[in-house]
Scaffold this motif. Structure first.
Motif, PDB file in Angstrom:
ATOM      1  N   LYS A 134       2.165  -7.175  10.816  1.00 18.69           N
ATOM      2  CA  LYS A 134       0.733  -6.836  10.718  1.00 18.69           C
ATOM      3  C   LYS A 134      -0.089  -7.665  11.702  1.00 18.69           C
ATOM      4  N   GLN A 135       0.295  -8.924  11.895  1.00 20.37           N
ATOM      5  CA  GLN A 135      -0.411  -9.789  12.836  1.00 20.37           C
ATOM      6  C   GLN A 135      -0.209  -9.310  14.280  1.00 20.37           C
ATOM      7  N   LEU A 136       1.017  -8.925  14.609  1.00 17.79           N
ATOM      8  CA  LEU A 136       1.322  -8.441  15.958  1.00 17.79           C
ATOM      9  C   LEU A 136       0.704  -7.070  16.232  1.00 17.79           C
ATOM     10  N   ALA A 137       0.539  -6.266  15.195  1.00 21.52           N
ATOM     11  CA  ALA A 137       0.011  -4.897  15.344  1.00 21.52           C
ATOM     12  C   ALA A 137      -1.097  -4.673  14.318  1.00 21.52           C
ATOM     13  N   PRO A 138      -2.252  -5.276  14.511  1.00 19.36           N
ATOM     14  CA  PRO A 138      -3.310  -5.199  13.499  1.00 19.36           C
ATOM     15  C   PRO A 138      -3.869  -3.796  13.271  1.00 19.36           C
ATOM     16  N   ARG A 139      -3.635  -2.874  14.188  1.00 15.64           N
ATOM     17  CA  ARG A 139      -4.137  -1.509  13.992  1.00 15.64           C
ATOM     18  C   ARG A 139      -3.209  -0.669  13.137  1.00 15.64           C
ATOM     19  N   PHE A 140      -1.990  -1.165  12.873  1.00 16.04           N
ATOM     20  CA  PHE A 140      -1.098  -0.454  11.964  1.00 16.04           C
ATOM     21  C   PHE A 140      -1.692  -0.566  10.569  1.00 16.04           C
ATOM     22  N   CYS A 141      -1.804   0.545   9.912  1.00 17.88           N
ATOM     23  CA  CYS A 141      -2.475   0.604   8.619  1.00 17.88           C
ATOM     24  C   CYS A 141      -1.450   0.734   7.500  1.00 17.88           C
ATOM     25  N   CYS A 187      -3.266   5.604   5.910  1.00 22.86           N
ATOM     26  CA  CYS A 187      -3.183   6.191   7.251  1.00 22.86           C
ATOM     27  C   CYS A 187      -1.789   6.151   7.850  1.00 22.86           C
ATOM     28  N   GLY A 188      -1.010   5.147   7.555  1.00 20.49           N
ATOM     29  CA  GLY A 188       0.348   5.100   8.071  1.00 20.49           C
ATOM     30  C   GLY A 188       0.417   4.905   9.575  1.00 20.49           C
ATOM     31  N   VAL A 189       1.616   5.096  10.119  1.00 20.93           N
ATOM     32  CA  VAL A 189       1.895   4.863  11.529  1.00 20.93           C
ATOM     33  C   VAL A 189       2.752   6.016  12.032  1.00 20.93           C
ATOM     34  N   GLY A 194       0.808  -1.211   0.000  1.00 19.50           N
ATOM     35  CA  GLY A 194       0.000   0.000   0.000  1.00 19.50           C
ATOM     36  C   GLY A 194       0.840   1.259   0.000  1.00 19.50           C
ATOM     37  N   ASP A 195       0.142   2.382   0.051  1.00 22.85           N
ATOM     38  CA  ASP A 195       0.813   3.679   0.006  1.00 22.85           C
ATOM     39  C   ASP A 195       1.446   4.076   1.324  1.00 22.85           C
TER      40      ASP A 195
END
Length: 142
Positions: free
Chosen positions: A33-40, A44-46, A12-13
């Motif tokens: 991504k599995q450990l931090a599912p809210r990371f987009c 939206c980025g982090v 993604g972007d």
């Protein structure tokens, strides 16, 4: 953390933060991504606070040096600093008009691993318009 780093492409972007964590921790992108599912990884980025907190919870210390010294407003010279750890997370502006955070990884030899570079080739920080901060990522326990 091994001595060799494996480049990973972002999804993604806005997946550069996730890809950088994957490179720093020697984990697959999907595992981060599995450990931090809210990371987009799309639109939206982090934030750096989220990245630093995630690294701390994985057992890593982060030492961050910013381009501008907040206590007196001066720009550090020389800038950017020479690498002082095996791996660093770096925030860069890709162009003069870049307003979005972009994260790359820097190794001890000064090679940059950019997750947005689909035709990956190690580069240098001089490739970017501005380096905003450099953060050493160091295992907190041996």
């Amino acid at each position: 953390m091994s001595d060799t780093m494996v480049w990973q492409e972002q999804a993604g972007d806005s997946g550069c933060g996730i890809a950088c964590l994957a490179m720093l921790l020697d984990l697959p992108y999907a595992r981060v991504k599995q450990l931090a599912p809210r990371f987009c990884d799309t639109l939206c980025g982090v934030t750096y606070e989220h990245l630093f907190q995630f690294l701390a919870e994985q057992g890593y210390a982060v030492q961050c040096i910013e381009r501008v010294r907040w206590y007196d407003g001066a720009i550090r010279k020389p800038w950017p600093p020479r690498p002082w750890a095996d791996r660093h997370l770096v925030n860069v502006d890709q162009t003069r008009t870049d307003i979005d955070d972009h994260y790359v990884v820097l190794d001890r030899r000064g090679r940059v691993y950019d997750p947005a570079d689909a035709a990956y080739a190690p580069s240098r920080l001089s490739r970017y318009y501005r380096v905003n901060w450099v953060a050493a990522v160091i295992p907190a326990t041996p």
